[in-house]
Scaffold this motif. Structure first.
Motif, PDB file in Angstrom:
ATOM      1  N   GLN A 149       0.843  -1.192   0.000  1.00 54.58           N
ATOM      2  CA  GLN A 149       0.000   0.000   0.000  1.00 54.58           C
ATOM      3  C   GLN A 149       0.877   1.240   0.000  1.00 54.58           C
ATOM      4  N   ALA A 150       0.230   2.390  -0.237  1.00 58.46           N
ATOM      5  CA  ALA A 150       0.941   3.665  -0.198  1.00 58.46           C
ATOM      6  C   ALA A 150       1.463   3.930   1.212  1.00 58.46           C
ATOM      7  N   PRO A 151       2.506   4.724   1.331  1.00 57.29           N
ATOM      8  CA  PRO A 151       3.156   4.899   2.630  1.00 57.29           C
ATOM      9  C   PRO A 151       2.466   5.870   3.580  1.00 57.29           C
ATOM     10  N   ASP A 152       1.454   6.595   3.139  1.00 54.40           N
ATOM     11  CA  ASP A 152       0.901   7.683   3.938  1.00 54.40           C
ATOM     12  C   ASP A 152       0.578   7.262   5.373  1.00 54.40           C
ATOM     13  N   GLU A 153      -0.209   6.210   5.526  1.00 58.19           N
ATOM     14  CA  GLU A 153      -0.569   5.732   6.861  1.00 58.19           C
ATOM     15  C   GLU A 153       0.270   4.543   7.281  1.00 58.19           C
ATOM     16  N   LEU A 154       0.539   3.642   6.344  1.00 60.48           N
ATOM     17  CA  LEU A 154       1.249   2.411   6.677  1.00 60.48           C
ATOM     18  C   LEU A 154       2.682   2.688   7.109  1.00 60.48           C
ATOM     19  N   GLY A 155       3.356   3.600   6.413  1.00 60.00           N
ATOM     20  CA  GLY A 155       4.751   3.869   6.726  1.00 60.00           C
ATOM     21  C   GLY A 155       4.973   4.300   8.166  1.00 60.00           C
ATOM     22  N   PRO A 156       4.283   5.350   8.646  1.00 60.86           N
ATOM     23  CA  PRO A 156       4.492   5.778  10.026  1.00 60.86           C
ATOM     24  C   PRO A 156       4.158   4.690  11.051  1.00 60.86           C
ATOM     25  N   ARG A 157       3.116   3.913  10.798  1.00 62.25           N
ATOM     26  CA  ARG A 157       2.742   2.866  11.761  1.00 62.25           C
ATOM     27  C   ARG A 157       3.820   1.798  11.858  1.00 62.25           C
ATOM     28  N   LEU A 158       4.339   1.364  10.707  1.00 64.31           N
ATOM     29  CA  LEU A 158       5.392   0.349  10.736  1.00 64.31           C
ATOM     30  C   LEU A 158       6.701   0.926  11.273  1.00 64.31           C
ATOM     31  N   HIS A 159       6.977   2.170  10.925  1.00 62.95           N
ATOM     32  CA  HIS A 159       8.199   2.816  11.421  1.00 62.95           C
ATOM     33  C   HIS A 159       8.192   2.875  12.942  1.00 62.95           C
ATOM     34  N   GLU A 160       7.053   3.166  13.513  1.00 63.02           N
ATOM     35  CA  GLU A 160       6.941   3.234  14.970  1.00 63.02           C
ATOM     36  C   GLU A 160       7.220   1.884  15.621  1.00 63.02           C
ATOM     37  N   LEU A 161       6.951   0.798  14.890  1.00 65.88           N
ATOM     38  CA  LEU A 161       7.207  -0.550  15.397  1.00 65.88           C
ATOM     39  C   LEU A 161       8.669  -0.962  15.262  1.00 65.88           C
ATOM     40  N   GLY A 162       9.471  -0.121  14.609  1.00 69.19           N
ATOM     41  CA  GLY A 162      10.881  -0.437  14.448  1.00 69.19           C
ATOM     42  C   GLY A 162      11.258  -0.950  13.075  1.00 69.19           C
ATOM     43  N   VAL A 163      10.298  -1.008  12.139  1.00 68.11           N
ATOM     44  CA  VAL A 163      10.624  -1.448  10.779  1.00 68.11           C
ATOM     45  C   VAL A 163      11.477  -0.377  10.104  1.00 68.11           C
ATOM     46  N   ARG A 164      12.555  -0.823   9.443  1.00 69.49           N
ATOM     47  CA  ARG A 164      13.438   0.120   8.777  1.00 69.49           C
ATOM     48  C   ARG A 164      13.674  -0.207   7.302  1.00 69.49           C
ATOM     49  N   LEU A 165      13.295  -1.398   6.871  1.00 67.96           N
ATOM     50  CA  LEU A 165      13.409  -1.753   5.452  1.00 67.96           C
ATOM     51  C   LEU A 165      12.017  -2.095   4.937  1.00 67.96           C
ATOM     52  N   PHE A 166      11.547  -1.314   3.975  1.00 73.24           N
ATOM     53  CA  PHE A 166      10.199  -1.447   3.421  1.00 73.24           C
ATOM     54  C   PHE A 166      10.343  -1.876   1.965  1.00 73.24           C
ATOM     55  N   THR A 167       9.788  -3.040   1.616  1.00 74.17           N
ATOM     56  CA  THR A 167      10.036  -3.605   0.294  1.00 74.17           C
ATOM     57  C   THR A 167       8.743  -3.757  -0.499  1.00 74.17           C
ATOM     58  N   VAL A 168       8.750  -3.155  -1.690  1.00 77.96           N
ATOM     59  CA  VAL A 168       7.623  -3.196  -2.615  1.00 77.96           C
ATOM     60  C   VAL A 168       7.856  -4.330  -3.607  1.00 77.96           C
ATOM     61  N   GLY A 169       6.840  -5.168  -3.823  1.00 77.71           N
ATOM     62  CA  GLY A 169       6.929  -6.248  -4.795  1.00 77.71           C
ATOM     63  C   GLY A 169       6.438  -5.806  -6.157  1.00 77.71           C
ATOM     64  N   GLN A 170       7.126  -6.260  -7.212  1.00 76.72           N
ATOM     65  CA  GLN A 170       6.731  -5.918  -8.578  1.00 76.72           C
ATOM     66  C   GLN A 170       6.739  -7.160  -9.456  1.00 76.72           C
ATOM     67  N   ASP A 171       5.624  -7.396 -10.123  1.00 78.00           N
ATOM     68  CA  ASP A 171       5.432  -8.550 -10.995  1.00 78.00           C
ATOM     69  C   ASP A 171       5.478  -8.086 -12.447  1.00 78.00           C
ATOM     70  N   GLY A 172       5.976  -8.954 -13.339  1.00 79.54           N
ATOM     71  CA  GLY A 172       6.140  -8.562 -14.732  1.00 79.54           C
ATOM     72  C   GLY A 172       4.969  -8.867 -15.641  1.00 79.54           C
ATOM     73  N   GLN A 173       3.834  -9.285 -15.097  1.00 80.11           N
ATOM     74  CA  GLN A 173       2.727  -9.712 -15.957  1.00 80.11           C
ATOM     75  C   GLN A 173       2.261  -8.610 -16.893  1.00 80.11           C
ATOM     76  N   ASP A 174       2.149  -7.387 -16.386  1.00 80.34           N
ATOM     77  CA  ASP A 174       1.677  -6.265 -17.207  1.00 80.34           C
ATOM     78  C   ASP A 174       2.760  -5.208 -17.360  1.00 80.34           C
ATOM     79  N   GLY A 175       4.004  -5.608 -17.223  1.00 76.21           N
ATOM     80  CA  GLY A 175       5.099  -4.647 -17.258  1.00 76.21           C
ATOM     81  C   GLY A 175       5.358  -4.106 -15.864  1.00 76.21           C
ATOM     82  N   TYR A 176       6.592  -3.871 -15.554  1.00 73.29           N
ATOM     83  CA  TYR A 176       6.942  -3.390 -14.214  1.00 73.29           C
ATOM     84  C   TYR A 176       6.594  -1.912 -14.087  1.00 73.29           C
ATOM     85  N   ASP A 177       5.861  -1.591 -13.041  1.00 73.01           N
ATOM     86  CA  ASP A 177       5.423  -0.218 -12.767  1.00 73.01           C
ATOM     87  C   ASP A 177       6.041   0.218 -11.445  1.00 73.01           C
TER      88      ASP A 177
END
Length: 261
Positions: free
Chosen positions: A217-245
């Motif tokens: 998901q977008a980082p607006d809400e998710l990023g701060p919540r996970l950051h507060e938990l101590g997460v420091r590496l956030f990884t986005v998955g990308q599939d090639g079915q319709d071209g990488y976006d």
């Protein structure tokens, strides 16, 4: 847990349903956009979409990425422990570490995709068997690194992926530099708490293990919540079915840059 590490953004570039030229272009575009880590995965067939669609092998690709990139860290999210004995994997990782100038992360897990095992002739066994094999492999990998000539260029970060609370997170506490998990913030909070408990049980400081999470998901809400938990590496998955976006990835990079400003 307060973690002083800087926030990093990763891309899992899933090597399915795409030509390699497109994969290579996307790696270059991600590096230019400012991503910190580019991962692939260790499978022999697509995980979704057309099951017999285009697919490429993990570690051959990492060797190519080591030469094709200059700044980003690279690795598998994650290597299947079952497909290579620990000494061979350690040597492969050491070699890619040197080719990349010290930018490899060794991500590893117990394995789960049965078709890979069946069609390539590996024994699938039980989940318990695969977890036991992983627990035995992790110290053997480090032992082999200590014997290789030349040795790795650095203490190669060891990322363990998975959320099994009794075994996987215990092995993470014992051996890993990075833990990678999945789920919403409540799930991540619980898994981190379990991992912290295993660290305390063996006398290890939980802050020694970087926390990494897959984000969809977008980082607006998710990023701060996970950051507060101590997460420091956030990884986005990308599939090639319709071209990488890389649109979502760039949103996370912009969020990271806002924190660093």
């Amino acid at each position: 847990m307060t973690d002083p590490r800087p926030v990093r953004i990763g891309l899992q570039l899933q090597p399915q349903h795409a030509d390699y030229a497109e994969i290579r272009r996307t790696v270059a575009a991600a590096e230019e956009a400012g991503v910190d880590v580019v991962f692939n995965w260790d499978h022999f067939f697509p995980l979704y979409g057309e099951p017999d669609g285009k697919h490429f092998e993990c570690w051959t690709m990492l060797g190519a990425w080591a030469e094709a990139t200059s700044r980003v860290e690279i690795g598998a999210l994650v290597t299947c422990n079952s497909y290579r004995n620990p000494e061979l994997l350690a040597d492969m990782a050491r070699t890619v570490d040197h080719v990349s100038g010290g930018r490899l992360i060794l991500g590893i897990g117990a394995g789960w995709f049965e078709r890979d095992y069946d069609e390539y002739g590996f024994e699938f066994g039980t989940k318990g068997d695969r977890l036991r094999d992983l627990s035995r492999a992790l110290p053997r990998i480090r032992d082999r690194w200590a014997k290789l000539n030349p040795p790795p260029t650095r203490d190669i970060p060891l990322l363990v992926g998975g959320g099994g609370e009794r075994k996987t997170l215990r092995y993470t506490a014992e051996h890993a530099t990075i833990w990678h998990g999945f789920g919403d913030p409540d799930t991540v909070a619980h898994k981190c708490s379990v991992l912290d408990g295993h660290c305390r049980d063996i006398g290890r400081d939980p802050a020694e293990i970087e926390r990494s999470v897959a984000v969809e998901q977008a980082p607006d809400e998710l990023g701060p919540r996970l950051h507060e938990l101590g997460v420091r590496l956030f990884t986005v998955g990308q599939d090639g079915q319709d071209g990488y976006d890389l649109g979502l990835l760039k949103e996370w990079i912009a969020w990271r840059d806002g924190l660093r400003a």
